[in-house]
Enzyme design. Structure first.
Site, PDB file in Angstrom:
ATOM      1  N   ASP A 249      19.055  -9.975  -2.516  1.00  0.00           N
ATOM      2  CA  ASP A 249      18.752  -9.818  -0.947  1.00  0.00           C
ATOM      3  C   ASP A 249      17.283  -9.150  -0.860  1.00  0.00           C
ATOM      4  OD1 ASP A 249      21.124 -10.650  -0.728  1.00  0.00           O
ATOM      5  OD2 ASP A 249      21.883  -8.681   0.367  1.00  0.00           O
ATOM      6  N   ASP A 250      16.751  -9.194   0.196  1.00  0.00           N
ATOM      7  CA  ASP A 250      15.676  -8.500   0.889  1.00  0.00           C
ATOM      8  C   ASP A 250      14.451  -9.138   0.716  1.00  0.00           C
ATOM      9  OD1 ASP A 250      17.668  -7.169   1.680  1.00  0.00           O
ATOM     10  OD2 ASP A 250      17.245  -5.123   1.018  1.00  0.00           O
TER      11      ASP A 250
ATOM     12  N   HIS B  57      19.249  -7.416  -5.942  1.00  0.00           N
ATOM     13  CA  HIS B  57      18.143  -7.192  -4.787  1.00  0.00           C
ATOM     14  C   HIS B  57      16.742  -7.735  -5.539  1.00  0.00           C
ATOM     15  CE1 HIS B  57      21.154  -4.764  -3.006  1.00  0.00           C
ATOM     16  NE2 HIS B  57      20.510  -5.086  -1.911  1.00  0.00           N
TER      17      HIS B  57
HETATM   18 ZN    ZN Z   1      19.477  -6.319   2.448  1.00  0.00          ZN
END
Ligand code: ZN
Length: 254
Positions: free
Chosen positions: A66-67, A213
């Site tokens: 993610d991100d 992440h």
């Molecule tokens: Zn996130």
């Protein structure tokens, strides 16, 4: 009637009115909340909208990041995935795609999947319907401008959901992808590589969707080092790493 009149007006009118108002307010809160939670819970267990894992019959794992994209960590992760011929899914932020479009292009070129994670990592439960719609559309559009395809999966930041988001996502034909319980090693919080790897390997099961992440601001991510332990170990245990779409397809959850 006379008695009630006397009771309300003559005796303790304010106390009684206050009491009745509180009762009405409580009833209203219970009614709204019950309705709200029932709807969210129903969606959460509706496989056609919200996904937490794939089939337990197959030894398949979906790694998700993610991100990102991140200019350093994402390419480092892509190098490891390439080395082991493992596929993964990246839930990107529109604002990071804008900064690092070439990283998004590379992950697509190498057979990975991209998902929408909003433009600026908003908390959907604190955002208006219009704001959530715009964040989703802006992110879809910037992804489209780079790779020529819009994603069909969405992961809400923090895993938070509400009815507005469910409605908006359904309207766009996206699927909501969360992660399997116990497969969130909180890698953004700077645990050691060993502790991330142990958490995942200890809890692993068929069809797991693992939350990691590739963008951790101002911290040195141990995720890359953890992957060097996780991927070979799970391959040794017979697992195969696939994208979310592949996982859903092989789980009859298309
Ligand atoms: Zn996130």
């Amino acid at each position: 009637m006379n008695q009630l009149y006397v009771l309300i007006i003559k005796k303790k009118p304010l106390t009684i009115i206050l009491f009745i108002s509180v009762l009405i307010l409580l009833a209203l809160i219970i009614w709204v909340k019950t309705d709200y939670f029932e709807e969210v819970i129903n969606y959460r267990y509706d496989d056609s909208v919200v996904v937490r894992s794939g089939s337990e019959r197959e030894k398949l794992i979906a790694l998700t990041f993610d991100d990102g994209p991140h200019p350093r960590f994402t390419p480092e992760i892509l190098d490891i995935l390439y080395e082991y011929n493992a596929k993964a899914t990246f839930f990107v932020l529109g604002k990071h795609v804008k900064l690092y479009p070439e990283v998004l292009q590379r992950l697509i070129d190498e057979g990975h999947e991209v998902g929408n994670h909003t433009f600026t990592h908003i908390d959907v439960t604190k955002s208006s319907y219009g704001k959530i719609s715009k964040e989703l559309d802006d992110t879809d559009n910037i992804i489209y401008s780079v790779i020529g395809v819009k994603p069909n999966i969405f992961r809400p930041p923090f895993g938070f959901l509400n009815n507005n988001t469910l409605h908006i996502v359904k309207e766009r034909g996206h699927r909501i992808v969360l992660w399997t319980a116990n497969q969130d090693p909180r890698d953004w919080n700077s645990p050691t590589a060993d502790s991330i790897a142990n958490h995942i390997i200890r809890n692993v099961g068929n069809g797991n969707i693992i939350l990691l992440h590739d963008y951790v601001p101002e911290k040195n991510s141990q995720t890359v080092e953890a992957l060097k332990i996780i991927i070979p170990e799970l391959i040794k245990e017979g697992y195969r790493f696939v994208t979310i779409s592949e996982l859903l397809e092989m789980s009859d959850l298309r």
